[in-house]
Design a protein around this motif. Structure first.
Motif, PDB file in Angstrom:
ATOM      1  N   VAL A   7       0.854  -1.185   0.000  1.00 53.16           N
ATOM      2  CA  VAL A   7       0.000   0.000   0.000  1.00 53.16           C
ATOM      3  C   VAL A   7       0.892   1.238   0.000  1.00 53.16           C
ATOM      4  CG1 VAL A   7      -1.811   1.229   1.248  1.00 53.16           C
ATOM      5  CG2 VAL A   7      -1.732  -1.272   1.311  1.00 53.16           C
ATOM      6  N   PHE A   8       0.571   2.185  -0.871  1.00 50.68           N
ATOM      7  CA  PHE A   8       1.379   3.399  -0.926  1.00 50.68           C
ATOM      8  C   PHE A   8       0.538   4.603  -1.321  1.00 50.68           C
ATOM      9  CE2 PHE A   8       1.641   1.064  -4.844  1.00 50.68           C
ATOM     10  CZ  PHE A   8       1.410   2.015  -5.836  1.00 50.68           C
ATOM     11  N   GLU A   9       0.889   5.735  -0.746  1.00 49.99           N
ATOM     12  CA  GLU A   9       0.326   7.033  -1.104  1.00 49.99           C
ATOM     13  C   GLU A   9       1.523   7.934  -1.351  1.00 49.99           C
ATOM     14  OE1 GLU A   9      -3.507   8.324   0.874  1.00 49.99           O
ATOM     15  OE2 GLU A   9      -2.488   7.210   2.482  1.00 49.99           O
ATOM     16  N   LEU A  10       1.656   8.422  -2.564  1.00 51.16           N
ATOM     17  CA  LEU A  10       2.833   9.187  -2.936  1.00 51.16           C
ATOM     18  C   LEU A  10       2.580  10.687  -2.848  1.00 51.16           C
ATOM     19  CD1 LEU A  10       3.867   7.040  -6.017  1.00 51.16           C
ATOM     20  CD2 LEU A  10       4.620   6.809  -3.642  1.00 51.16           C
ATOM     21  N   ASN A  11       3.592  11.392  -2.317  1.00 47.71           N
ATOM     22  CA  ASN A  11       3.576  12.847  -2.185  1.00 47.71           C
ATOM     23  C   ASN A  11       2.281  13.334  -1.530  1.00 47.71           C
ATOM     24  OD1 ASN A  11       4.595  15.401  -2.296  1.00 47.71           O
ATOM     25  ND2 ASN A  11       4.116  15.735  -4.442  1.00 47.71           N
ATOM     26  N   LYS A  12       2.007  12.846  -0.371  1.00 44.96           N
ATOM     27  CA  LYS A  12       0.812  13.246   0.366  1.00 44.96           C
ATOM     28  C   LYS A  12       1.152  14.348   1.360  1.00 44.96           C
ATOM     29  CE  LYS A  12      -2.721  11.112  -0.738  1.00 44.96           C
ATOM     30  NZ  LYS A  12      -3.660  11.676  -1.662  1.00 44.96           N
ATOM     31  N   ASP A  20       3.210   0.869   3.292  1.00 49.45           N
ATOM     32  CA  ASP A  20       3.066  -0.245   4.232  1.00 49.45           C
ATOM     33  C   ASP A  20       2.798  -1.539   3.482  1.00 49.45           C
ATOM     34  OD1 ASP A  20       0.004  -1.013   4.456  1.00 49.45           O
ATOM     35  OD2 ASP A  20       0.030   1.168   4.584  1.00 49.45           O
ATOM     36  N   ILE A  21       3.011  -2.641   4.161  1.00 48.84           N
ATOM     37  CA  ILE A  21       2.568  -3.963   3.712  1.00 48.84           C
ATOM     38  C   ILE A  21       1.388  -4.305   4.597  1.00 48.84           C
ATOM     39  CG2 ILE A  21       3.081  -6.430   3.651  1.00 48.84           C
ATOM     40  CD1 ILE A  21       5.960  -5.737   2.952  1.00 48.84           C
ATOM     41  N   SER A  22       0.269  -4.623   3.973  1.00 46.25           N
ATOM     42  CA  SER A  22      -0.944  -4.913   4.733  1.00 46.25           C
ATOM     43  C   SER A  22      -1.303  -6.391   4.674  1.00 46.25           C
ATOM     44  CB  SER A  22      -2.110  -4.089   4.178  1.00 46.25           C
ATOM     45  OG  SER A  22      -3.306  -4.443   4.853  1.00 46.25           O
ATOM     46  N   LEU A  23      -1.543  -6.942   5.861  1.00 43.87           N
ATOM     47  CA  LEU A  23      -2.054  -8.311   5.992  1.00 43.87           C
ATOM     48  C   LEU A  23      -3.487  -8.282   6.504  1.00 43.87           C
ATOM     49  CD1 LEU A  23       1.086 -10.050   7.550  1.00 43.87           C
ATOM     50  CD2 LEU A  23       0.521  -9.675   5.148  1.00 43.87           C
ATOM     51  N   ASN A  28      -1.041 -14.089   1.193  1.00 39.42           N
ATOM     52  CA  ASN A  28      -0.862 -15.118   0.174  1.00 39.42           C
ATOM     53  C   ASN A  28       0.555 -15.179  -0.388  1.00 39.42           C
ATOM     54  OD1 ASN A  28      -1.250 -12.715  -1.273  1.00 39.42           O
ATOM     55  ND2 ASN A  28      -2.236 -13.745  -2.969  1.00 39.42           N
ATOM     56  N   VAL A  29       1.329 -14.091  -0.331  1.00 37.29           N
ATOM     57  CA  VAL A  29       2.715 -14.133  -0.817  1.00 37.29           C
ATOM     58  C   VAL A  29       3.622 -13.301   0.089  1.00 37.29           C
ATOM     59  CG1 VAL A  29       2.139 -14.497  -3.252  1.00 37.29           C
ATOM     60  CG2 VAL A  29       2.407 -12.183  -2.412  1.00 37.29           C
ATOM     61  N   PRO A  30       4.837 -13.791   0.351  1.00 39.90           N
ATOM     62  CA  PRO A  30       5.825 -12.984   1.069  1.00 39.90           C
ATOM     63  C   PRO A  30       6.209 -11.793   0.192  1.00 39.90           C
ATOM     64  CG  PRO A  30       6.545 -15.274   0.866  1.00 39.90           C
ATOM     65  CD  PRO A  30       5.338 -15.122   0.027  1.00 39.90           C
ATOM     66  N   MET A  31       6.593 -10.692   0.835  1.00 40.19           N
ATOM     67  CA  MET A  31       6.856  -9.476   0.072  1.00 40.19           C
ATOM     68  C   MET A  31       7.899  -8.607   0.754  1.00 40.19           C
ATOM     69  SD  MET A  31       4.043  -6.499  -0.800  1.00 40.19           S
ATOM     70  CE  MET A  31       2.883  -7.668  -1.458  1.00 40.19           C
ATOM     71  N   ASP A  32       8.664  -7.906  -0.051  1.00 43.48           N
ATOM     72  CA  ASP A  32       9.581  -6.868   0.408  1.00 43.48           C
ATOM     73  C   ASP A  32       9.195  -5.592  -0.329  1.00 43.48           C
ATOM     74  OD1 ASP A  32      12.048  -5.112   0.112  1.00 43.48           O
ATOM     75  OD2 ASP A  32      12.786  -6.592   1.532  1.00 43.48           O
ATOM     76  N   PHE A  33       8.982  -4.510   0.406  1.00 46.77           N
ATOM     77  CA  PHE A  33       8.602  -3.217  -0.169  1.00 46.77           C
ATOM     78  C   PHE A  33       9.615  -2.217   0.358  1.00 46.77           C
ATOM     79  CE2 PHE A  33       4.697  -0.134  -0.438  1.00 46.77           C
ATOM     80  CZ  PHE A  33       5.334   0.597  -1.430  1.00 46.77           C
ATOM     81  N   SER A  34      10.610  -1.883  -0.458  1.00 47.10           N
ATOM     82  CA  SER A  34      11.724  -1.084   0.038  1.00 47.10           C
ATOM     83  C   SER A  34      12.070   0.073  -0.887  1.00 47.10           C
ATOM     84  CB  SER A  34      12.975  -1.954   0.185  1.00 47.10           C
ATOM     85  OG  SER A  34      12.768  -2.940   1.155  1.00 47.10           O
ATOM     86  N   ALA A  98       4.436  -5.265   9.347  1.00 45.78           N
ATOM     87  CA  ALA A  98       3.222  -5.302   8.528  1.00 45.78           C
ATOM     88  C   ALA A  98       2.013  -4.746   9.271  1.00 45.78           C
ATOM     89  CB  ALA A  98       2.928  -6.730   8.078  1.00 45.78           C
ATOM     90  N   TYR A  99       1.107  -4.208   8.509  1.00 44.49           N
ATOM     91  CA  TYR A  99      -0.182  -3.702   8.990  1.00 44.49           C
ATOM     92  C   TYR A  99      -1.071  -4.926   9.193  1.00 44.49           C
ATOM     93  CZ  TYR A  99      -3.237   0.449   9.024  1.00 44.49           C
ATOM     94  OH  TYR A  99      -4.043   1.504   9.369  1.00 44.49           O
TER      95      TYR A  99
END
Length: 124
Positions: A7-12, A20-23, A28-34, A98-99
């Motif tokens: 989940v992302f909100e850009l230039n807010k 964030d990573i939301s659960l 269903n899949v592992p994730m890296d958000f960097s 994670a959220y």
């Protein structure tokens, strides 16, 4: 249906990106958000949640969210007020950043300067 979400909100607010990573909708899949630069911290959820999923939440290919399974306010936060549950604590224990429930803002929403570039990796 269970979904791991980036989940992302850009230039807010204040020229910041919110990520964030939301659960909240399950896993269903592992994730890296960097960020790829300009920001010190990304979020990673690489645990085998599907393999460790509680039997009540287990589904083909993932781990359901408790709201979908039980349909009660304690797990859905429909009243506007809620606290962590045993289920959100299970997810949080495996993916600290994670959220994990709808009001999990304090520990799970991260900011970077606007204009930061990001990489989302599935199955890191």
């Amino acid at each position: 249906m269970c979904n791991t979400l980036a989940v992302f909100e850009l230039n807010k607010y204040n020229n910041l990106d919110f990520i964030d990573i939301s659960l909240v909708d399950g896993f269903n899949v592992p994730m890296d958000f960097s960020p790829t630069g300009g920001c010190p911290r990304g979020i990673r959820c690489s645990a085998d949640i599907t393999g460790q999923c509680m039997s009540q939440l287990k589904t083909t290919g993932g781990c359901n969210n408790p709201c979908t399974v039980f349909k009660i306010d304690k797990n859905c936060c429909n009243s506007g007020s809620c606290r962590p549950t045993e289920y959100s604590k299970f997810f949080k224990g495996l993916c600290l950043g994670a959220y994990t429930y709808p009001k999990d803002d304090q520990t799970s929403t991260f900011t970077c300067p606007a204009g930061t570039n990001y990489m989302v990796t599935f199955y890191p």
